[in-house]
Write an enzyme that holds these catalytic residues in place. Structure first.
Site, PDB file in Angstrom:
ATOM      1  N   HIS A 173      66.388 -86.539  15.524  1.00 35.28           N
ATOM      2  CA  HIS A 173      66.067 -88.065  16.282  1.00 35.28           C
ATOM      3  C   HIS A 173      64.844 -88.642  16.048  1.00 35.28           C
ATOM      4  CE1 HIS A 173      67.469 -90.532  19.774  1.00 35.28           C
ATOM      5  NE2 HIS A 173      66.289 -90.571  19.669  1.00 35.28           N
ATOM      6  N   GLU A 174      63.814 -87.869  16.277  1.00 34.88           N
ATOM      7  CA  GLU A 174      62.463 -88.529  16.242  1.00 34.88           C
ATOM      8  C   GLU A 174      61.885 -88.799  14.963  1.00 34.88           C
ATOM      9  OE1 GLU A 174      61.540 -89.498  19.052  1.00 34.88           O
ATOM     10  OE2 GLU A 174      62.993 -88.152  20.190  1.00 34.88           O
ATOM     11  N   HIS A 177      63.214 -92.129  13.854  1.00 37.40           N
ATOM     12  CA  HIS A 177      62.439 -93.353  14.302  1.00 37.40           C
ATOM     13  C   HIS A 177      61.070 -93.548  13.647  1.00 37.40           C
ATOM     14  CE1 HIS A 177      63.386 -94.499  18.358  1.00 37.40           C
ATOM     15  NE2 HIS A 177      63.870 -93.309  18.735  1.00 37.40           N
TER      16      HIS A 177
END
Length: 209
Positions: A173-174, A177
C-alpha cells in the site's frame, strides 16, 4: 579515459538527482521540526496532485532526510490508528515510508528509505484497506501474500528481507503511494479483473508426504 569520464558524469548525475529541492527542504523544516507534518488529502486539489505524482529516490545521508523521517513518524502517530505513511502524504515526493511491523514482537513502527519490492508472490489475499489521505473510503483489495523488499537506512546501509501477511499488505500500500497510486484509483482500474479462489493449505490428492 573516456569511459571513466562517462561513468563519473553518470555518478554525479545520480547524486544530483537525489538532492532535495529548496522547496522540499523548506517544507521539511517548516515550523517546529519535532512535530508532525500535515497529512495531505485528496479533497484538496493541490494536495491531490502531489499524491498522484511519481516520487524519486532520496539521499539517506542528507540531514534533511533524517528530519523528514522523524516528522513522518510524528504524522503517523498523530492519526487515529494509522499503520503506515508515505512521504507524498506529507507533501514530499520522495521514496520514504513508515510501516507498523505486525510481523515482529511488539509491533514496532519502522522507516524504510528508497524501498523496492523486487519480488512478490502470485498467491494473493483479499483484505480491507483505508487511506489516511482519502476521507471516508474503505474497500477490499487483492495483495500479494509474500514480498521481498530491498531498502536503505539513514546510514546508507542496504537491507533485504522477506515479508508476509498483513505487514506485506501495508508495504504494498505505502509503496503504491511512491508511484502515485491511490487505492481509490486502484479500485477503479481493477474492477474488471478476475481472480481464482484457491485454498493455499489444501493438500493435493496426487502428492503423498
Amino acid at each position: 579515459m573516456k569511459q571513466f569520464t562517462f561513468i563519473f558524469i553518470l555518478f554525479i548525475s545520480f547524486i544530483n538527482a537525489q538532492k532535495l529541492t529548496p522547496a522540499e527542504i523548506s517544507l521539511i523544516n517548516q515550523g517546529d521540526i519535532n512535530t508532525a507534518l500535515q497529512i495531505y488529502q485528496t479533497t484538496d486539489e493541490h494536495q491531490h496532485k502531489t499524491l498522484l505524482s511519481l516520487s524519486t529516490e532520496i539521499d539517506p545521508l542528507d540531514k534533511n532526510t533524517a528530519i523528514l523521517v522523524k516528522r513522518m513518524k510524528e504524522s503517523l502517530l498523530s492519526t487515529d490508528g494509522g499503520v503506515g505513511i508515505a512521504a507524498p502524504q506529507v507533501g514530499i515526493n520522495r521514496k520514504v515510508i513508515w510501516v507498523q511491523r505486525f510481523d515482529k514482537v511488539g509491533e514496532p513502527l519502522e522507516y524504510f528509505i528508497n524501498p523496492v519490492i523486487v519480488w512478490r508472490s502470485e498467491l494473493q489475499n483479499l483484505g480491507l484497506e483505508g487511506d489516511l489521505s482519502i476521507p471516508d473510503f474503505r474497500d477490499q483489495f487483492y495483495r500479494s501474500k509474500v514480498i521481498q523488499l530491498e531498502y536503505a537506512d539513514l546510514e546508507g546501509k542496504k537491507h533485504s528481507e522477506i515479508v508476509e501477511g498483513f505487514t506485506a499488505v501495508i508495504f504494498q500500500h505505502e509503496i503504491d503511494h511512491l508511484f502515485g497510486v491511490l487505492i481509490s484509483d486502484k479500485k477503479e482500474k481493477e474492477k474488471n479483473d478476475t481472480y481464482q479462489k484457491v485454498d493455499a493449505f489444501k493438500r493435493s490428492d496426487s502428492v503423498t508426504r
